[in-house]
Design a protein around this motif. Sequence first.
Motif, PDB file in Angstrom:
ATOM      1  N   TYR A   1      -4.005   9.874   0.989  1.00  0.00           N
ATOM      2  CA  TYR A   1      -3.033   9.179   0.143  1.00  0.00           C
ATOM      3  C   TYR A   1      -3.661   7.919  -0.451  1.00  0.00           C
ATOM      4  N   GLU A   2      -3.423   7.726  -1.757  1.00  0.00           N
ATOM      5  CA  GLU A   2      -3.983   6.570  -2.459  1.00  0.00           C
ATOM      6  C   GLU A   2      -2.959   5.439  -2.485  1.00  0.00           C
ATOM      7  N   PHE A   3      -3.231   4.405  -1.719  1.00  0.00           N
ATOM      8  CA  PHE A   3      -2.333   3.256  -1.660  1.00  0.00           C
ATOM      9  C   PHE A   3      -2.602   2.304  -2.832  1.00  0.00           C
ATOM     10  N   SER A   4      -1.543   1.649  -3.265  1.00  0.00           N
ATOM     11  CA  SER A   4      -1.659   0.603  -4.282  1.00  0.00           C
ATOM     12  C   SER A   4      -0.718  -0.531  -3.874  1.00  0.00           C
ATOM     13  N   GLU A   5      -0.846  -1.662  -4.519  1.00  0.00           N
ATOM     14  CA  GLU A   5       0.021  -2.796  -4.179  1.00  0.00           C
ATOM     15  C   GLU A   5       1.489  -2.426  -4.360  1.00  0.00           C
ATOM     16  N   GLN A   6       1.784  -1.700  -5.436  1.00  0.00           N
ATOM     17  CA  GLN A   6       3.173  -1.345  -5.714  1.00  0.00           C
ATOM     18  C   GLN A   6       3.733  -0.331  -4.726  1.00  0.00           C
ATOM     19  N   ASN A   7       2.945   0.751  -4.452  1.00  0.00           N
ATOM     20  CA  ASN A   7       3.529   1.758  -3.549  1.00  0.00           C
ATOM     21  C   ASN A   7       3.579   1.269  -2.105  1.00  0.00           C
TER      22      ASN A   7
ATOM     23  N   ILE B   1      10.652  -4.559  13.611  1.00  0.00           N
ATOM     24  CA  ILE B   1       9.994  -3.327  13.179  1.00  0.00           C
ATOM     25  C   ILE B   1       8.481  -3.438  13.360  1.00  0.00           C
ATOM     26  N   VAL B   2       7.906  -2.397  13.940  1.00  0.00           N
ATOM     27  CA  VAL B   2       6.457  -2.284  14.068  1.00  0.00           C
ATOM     28  C   VAL B   2       6.011  -1.138  13.161  1.00  0.00           C
ATOM     29  N   TYR B   3       5.136  -1.437  12.218  1.00  0.00           N
ATOM     30  CA  TYR B   3       4.584  -0.393  11.353  1.00  0.00           C
ATOM     31  C   TYR B   3       3.267   0.087  11.967  1.00  0.00           C
ATOM     32  N   LEU B   4       3.147   1.383  12.096  1.00  0.00           N
ATOM     33  CA  LEU B   4       1.948   1.959  12.726  1.00  0.00           C
ATOM     34  C   LEU B   4       1.291   2.922  11.750  1.00  0.00           C
ATOM     35  N   VAL B   5      -0.023   2.779  11.555  1.00  0.00           N
ATOM     36  CA  VAL B   5      -0.760   3.650  10.639  1.00  0.00           C
ATOM     37  C   VAL B   5      -1.984   4.231  11.338  1.00  0.00           C
ATOM     38  N   THR B   6      -2.552   5.259  10.741  1.00  0.00           N
ATOM     39  CA  THR B   6      -3.772   5.867  11.268  1.00  0.00           C
ATOM     40  C   THR B   6      -4.984   5.050  10.829  1.00  0.00           C
ATOM     41  N   GLU B   7      -6.095   5.262  11.511  1.00  0.00           N
ATOM     42  CA  GLU B   7      -7.335   4.565  11.131  1.00  0.00           C
ATOM     43  C   GLU B   7      -7.765   4.940   9.719  1.00  0.00           C
ATOM     44  N   LYS B   8      -7.550   6.195   9.365  1.00  0.00           N
ATOM     45  CA  LYS B   8      -7.936   6.684   8.042  1.00  0.00           C
ATOM     46  C   LYS B   8      -7.162   5.955   6.938  1.00  0.00           C
ATOM     47  N   ASP B   9      -5.870   5.686   7.184  1.00  0.00           N
ATOM     48  CA  ASP B   9      -5.066   4.952   6.204  1.00  0.00           C
ATOM     49  C   ASP B   9      -5.382   3.461   6.232  1.00  0.00           C
ATOM     50  N   ALA B  10      -5.727   2.955   7.408  1.00  0.00           N
ATOM     51  CA  ALA B  10      -5.957   1.518   7.572  1.00  0.00           C
ATOM     52  C   ALA B  10      -7.090   1.013   6.687  1.00  0.00           C
ATOM     53  N   VAL B  11      -8.140   1.823   6.511  1.00  0.00           N
ATOM     54  CA  VAL B  11      -9.284   1.352   5.722  1.00  0.00           C
ATOM     55  C   VAL B  11      -8.911   1.150   4.258  1.00  0.00           C
ATOM     56  N   LYS B  12      -7.856   1.843   3.802  1.00  0.00           N
ATOM     57  CA  LYS B  12      -7.409   1.678   2.412  1.00  0.00           C
ATOM     58  C   LYS B  12      -6.366   0.567   2.282  1.00  0.00           C
ATOM     59  N   ILE B  13      -5.598   0.337   3.337  1.00  0.00           N
ATOM     60  CA  ILE B  13      -4.541  -0.674   3.323  1.00  0.00           C
ATOM     61  C   ILE B  13      -5.111  -2.075   3.511  1.00  0.00           C
ATOM     62  N   HIS B  14      -6.250  -2.162   4.169  1.00  0.00           N
ATOM     63  CA  HIS B  14      -6.792  -3.448   4.618  1.00  0.00           C
ATOM     64  C   HIS B  14      -6.926  -4.481   3.499  1.00  0.00           C
ATOM     65  N   SER B  15      -7.211  -4.033   2.288  1.00  0.00           N
ATOM     66  CA  SER B  15      -7.438  -4.983   1.185  1.00  0.00           C
ATOM     67  C   SER B  15      -6.139  -5.537   0.591  1.00  0.00           C
ATOM     68  N   TYR B  16      -5.000  -5.100   1.121  1.00  0.00           N
ATOM     69  CA  TYR B  16      -3.714  -5.552   0.579  1.00  0.00           C
ATOM     70  C   TYR B  16      -3.003  -6.504   1.557  1.00  0.00           C
ATOM     71  N   GLN B  17      -3.753  -7.354   2.191  1.00  0.00           N
ATOM     72  CA  GLN B  17      -3.187  -8.234   3.222  1.00  0.00           C
ATOM     73  C   GLN B  17      -2.056  -9.110   2.675  1.00  0.00           C
ATOM     74  N   GLN B  18      -2.214  -9.622   1.463  1.00  0.00           N
ATOM     75  CA  GLN B  18      -1.207 -10.525   0.915  1.00  0.00           C
ATOM     76  C   GLN B  18       0.145  -9.835   0.745  1.00  0.00           C
ATOM     77  N   VAL B  19       0.137  -8.550   0.446  1.00  0.00           N
ATOM     78  CA  VAL B  19       1.390  -7.802   0.297  1.00  0.00           C
ATOM     79  C   VAL B  19       2.156  -7.812   1.617  1.00  0.00           C
ATOM     80  N   PHE B  20       1.437  -7.607   2.710  1.00  0.00           N
ATOM     81  CA  PHE B  20       2.080  -7.581   4.025  1.00  0.00           C
ATOM     82  C   PHE B  20       2.538  -8.970   4.462  1.00  0.00           C
ATOM     83  N   ILE B  21       1.807  -9.995   4.032  1.00  0.00           N
ATOM     84  CA  ILE B  21       2.248 -11.371   4.312  1.00  0.00           C
ATOM     85  C   ILE B  21       3.562 -11.628   3.587  1.00  0.00           C
TER      86      ILE B  21
END
Length: 358
Positions: free
Chosen positions: A279-285, A302-322
Motif C-alpha cells: 500500500y502506498e501511503f501519502s500525507e492525505q491518506n 487508541i493504540v495504532y499498530l502497523v507491520t514493519e513493512k508498512d512502518a518503513v513507508k509511514i516513518h517519513s510522515y511523523q508530523q502528520v501523527f504529531i
Amino acid sequence: MHSPKTISAIRFLFFPFAFLYGIVIHIRNFLFDKKVLKSNHFSTPTICVGNLSVGGTGKTPMTEMLLSFFEKKYKTATLSRGYKRKTKGFLIANENTTALEIGDEPMQFHQNFPQAIVSVCEDRSFAIQQLEQHPNKPDLIILDDAMQHRKVTADCHILLSDYSNLYVNDFFLPVGSLRDQRSSADRANIIVVTKCPSNLGLGEKKSIEKKIKLLPNQQLFFSSISYGTPYNIFTKEEFNISQNDMVIAIAGIANPQPYFDYVDRLTENTEKVALTDHYEFSEQNIFDLFSKHKKVGKKEDIVYLVTEKDAVKIHSYQQVFINLSARIYVLPINCVILYNESDNFYRKIIAALDNIDN
C-alpha cells in the motif's frame, strides 16, 4: 462471502485461462532446462529465497533470518526487484534512501540490517555483475523472491510454501495462486513450510512430508512466525499491549490474517484495517485513515499498530501523527525454524555454497 458452489463455478469459468497460463510457464521452463534460454552462474555465492505462488509465504522474515545469521561472518548483500518503487535500474541503499526509491521490503532490510548491502534491480543478472564490480564487493548475495528469475542460477534455492496453502495442493492462476509449475520445486535444495503453528504435531508433520515427496538431494524444514514487543515507530520505545487497550491494527501485506489473529490474542478490543499489499501511503491518506478511527474510543486510549513493512513507508510522515496526536507502534516479526532444526538448516545451506569461505 461466496458459497462453495459459487467458488467452484468461478474456478470452472477461469480454468481455460489457468490452462493457457500453465502452458506458457511449462514452455518457458522447458527452454531454460534445455539451455535454449540462457542462465548465468556467478562466482559470488548466491542464495535464492522464493516461492511458486503469489501472496505472502514469509519471504521477508526468511530473508531477514538469513541476514541475521550470515552477516556475522560474511559481507552480505540482498538483491530484490524493488516492487512499486519510483525508480528504475540498479540501486544500492544509502543513509538517505527512502522506500519510494527501493521499495518497502528492501527498505525494511536496510533499516534492520544497516551493515548489509541492500540493492534493487529489475535485471538480477546485471545487478550481480554490478555488485561483483563494486568496491565493497559482497561475499554472499541473497536473492529475494527470485525463484522464477531463471536468468540467474543460484547456488542454493530455498523454496517457501505456506502451511495453509501448500503448493502441492495448488493450481495455476487465476484458478489457484501458482505462478510457476509445481515441478519447479525440484530445483530447490531446501523446502520450508512456513507459518506453521508453533506446536505443530509430529503426525501432521509426517503427513505434510508425504505430500511433498522430496527428492534425494532435498531437505524439508518447518517454520513458524514469532512476534516481538511492539515499539514506537519514531522513538523506538517498547510498549506492551494489555487486554484493556483499544488497538487499531493496520496491515498492507499480502496475507494479514496471521497478524490480525495475533493482535486478537493481545487484546479483546481490536479493529482491523486490511489494505492492499505494498500500500502506498501519502500525507492525505494517512490523515484520512487515522482520523476515521478516532471515533472508536478516546483519542488518547487508541493504540495504532502497523507491520514493519508498512512502518518503513509511514516513518517519513511523523508530523502528520504529531498533528493527529496518534500513538503508533510497530509489531516486529521473526521466522523460527521448528523442531530444533536451525543448525541443520544452516548446515544444508552452507553445504550448497561450495564456493564460500568456511
